[in-house]
Design an enzyme around this catalytic site. Structure first.
Site, PDB file in Angstrom:
ATOM      1  N   GLY A  15      23.133  44.781  76.560  1.00 31.12           N
ATOM      2  CA  GLY A  15      22.979  45.270  75.194  1.00 31.12           C
ATOM      3  C   GLY A  15      22.061  44.361  74.403  1.00 31.12           C
ATOM      4  N   GLU A 173      28.036  59.302  59.754  1.00 32.16           N
ATOM      5  CA  GLU A 173      26.849  59.898  60.370  1.00 32.16           C
ATOM      6  C   GLU A 173      27.211  61.148  61.166  1.00 32.16           C
ATOM      7  OE1 GLU A 173      24.470  55.626  60.689  1.00 32.16           O
ATOM      8  OE2 GLU A 173      25.609  56.401  62.381  1.00 32.16           O
ATOM      9  N   ASP A 302      29.672  42.000  70.171  1.00 31.13           N
ATOM     10  CA  ASP A 302      30.979  42.537  69.771  1.00 31.13           C
ATOM     11  C   ASP A 302      32.145  41.818  70.435  1.00 31.13           C
ATOM     12  OD1 ASP A 302      29.828  44.421  68.146  1.00 31.13           O
ATOM     13  OD2 ASP A 302      29.832  46.003  69.654  1.00 31.13           O
ATOM     14  N   ALA A 318      23.995  45.450  65.281  1.00 31.25           N
ATOM     15  CA  ALA A 318      22.900  45.117  66.182  1.00 31.25           C
ATOM     16  C   ALA A 318      22.128  43.863  65.762  1.00 31.25           C
ATOM     17  CB  ALA A 318      21.959  46.314  66.311  1.00 31.25           C
TER      18      ALA A 318
END
Length: 418
Positions: A15, A173, A302, A318
């Site tokens: 990630g 969203e 995370d 992020a």
């Protein structure tokens, strides 16, 4: 004098934290192994766009091997880490093998958390991976198809009721985009049902949605959602989820589509370290992001929790993961050069959340705004931070087409639910 062996850095997770650490060490005298369960890096901030048929999977993902193809000191492996032996400096893999290391970076991210109700997962999928996104897309689009085929009015109403649990950025969203799909994208495509009558609910147990934003922006976001037709219910917790619907306090809501955006839990890999964890299972790291008692092991993204100088934890976003990855890389270089480790300092660039077409909120500290200007800012920022030139062009073209036509070009149902 014999040459010293090249130190080996094992990175678990491709990630933002893992990839940024690997790239920051491109010219370093280290040998890097990047281990991930998938073969791709995923731009998670746009994952909801895949789930709601706005973008295709390759638009927000890129193969790790391709990204790192010119970095000769990196080997990419596809596999799953199951446990860490910090004393023996080994990581066990699911296939029975193990990888040894001199330095270890755990950046394996987070999973869904159902607050002790793991049985809800079968009825309320969360959104963390491309597999999750494709499952959610299938559930959403199939609900409209099943409603069109159903002859039972009560069943139709349940199929056309969509509940999103969790009023954070992902929930907002999803809710806003679902409302747009029902009221604009699909409005002329069915004969027996009117998709514009679909009911979209956003459920938040706390007192307001987007609690990490200032209250004024949170209120603006709720007004924008309600303008799109979303029913926002805050202050009531979900107490039951099953195949027929959910319970919200004393109210029963019949729905066949429940989406989970309410909580996350750290990867179970953290438990094998044998160090203190917080309630979400994240590692309480040292100021330099190393693990207490094991200075050669780092945790980022995370999976880590660290308090800032203001007393608040570094957020699980992020930009923070990227900064952590870069910091771990700098710390390893410093260790190899004999320099003391520096404490990690998170630089907060602000928070963004999009609600729907021409609607978003932006919090840049002293500068806060919403509406079309915020939406434009959100769009440019996400295009800029996408991995790869092709992805930026494709996403920009898809969004431009969607803006003018309301169409979503990835509305293909793939896979089947047993």
């Amino acid at each position: 004098m014999p040459e010293l062996p090249t130190p080996h850095l094992l990175i678990v997770g491709g990630g933002f934290a893992g990839l940024w650490a690997a790239r920051a060490l491109a010219r370093a005298p280290v040998r890097i192994t990047l281990l991930d369960r998938g073969n791709h890096h995923l731009f998670q901030p746009l994952l909801y766009q895949v789930a709601t048929a706005g973008l295709s999977s390759p638009d927000i993902a890129a193969p790790l091997r391709h990204i790192l193809r010119r970095q000769k000191n990196v080997t990419v492996l596809m596999g799953e880490a199951t446990a860490v032996d910090a004393e023996g400096k080994r990581v066990a893999l699911a296939d029975g093998d193990a990888l040894e290391y001199d330095f270890l970076l755990l950046a394996s991210g987070a999973n869904h958390a159902y607050f002790g109700h793991d049985d809800w997962a079968a009825h309320a999928p969360g959104l963390k991976t491309l597999d999750d996104a494709l499952l959610i897309r299938r559930k959403i689009l199939s609900a409209f198809e099943r409603a069109e085929a159903s002859m039972d009015e009560a069943e139709r109403r349940a199929l056309l009721t969509f509940a999103i649990v969790g009023g954070g950025p992902t929930g907002v969203e999803l809710a806003g985009t679902l409302a747009e799909i029902a009221r604009h994208t699909l409005k002329r495509e069915f004969r027996r049902i009117d998709p514009r009558h679909a009911r979209v609910l956003l459920l938040e147990a706390g007192p307001r949605i987007l609690s990490n934003f200032p209250e004024s922006l949170s209120a603006k976001a709720q007004r924008q959602l309600e303008k799109l037709g979303v029913e926002v219910r805050a202050g009531s917790a979900v107490t039951r989820i099953d195949a027929e619907g959910l319970n919200l306090g004393e109210d029963r809501i019949a729905t066949r589509t429940v989406l989970w955006a309410a909580g996350v839990a750290a990867s179970p890999l953290a438990r094998s370290l044998g160090v203190p964890l917080d309630r979400a299972g994240r590692v309480r790291v040292q100021p330099d992001l190393s693990v207490p008692g094991h200075p050669q092991v780092f945790v980022a993204g995370d999976l880590a929790t660290l308090q800032q100088d203001n007393g608040k934890p570094v957020p699980g976003v992020a930009p923070a993961a990227k900064q952590m990855g870069n910091h771990v890389a700098a710390t390893i270089l410093g260790r190899l050069s004999g320099r003391a480790s520096q404490a990690f300092r998170y630089r907060d660039w602000g928070n963004l959340a999009t609600i729907g077409r021409r609607a978003a909120i932006v919090d840049l500290g002293k500068l806060r705004f919403s509406g079309f200007l915020a939406w434009s800012f959100w769009l440019v920022a996400h295009i800029f931070f996408l991995i790869g030139f092709r992805n930026r062009i494709v996403v920009l073209l898809d969004w431009a087409m969607a803006y003018w036509t309301y169409q979503r070009n990835a509305r293909i149902i793939v896979g089947r639910d047993d």
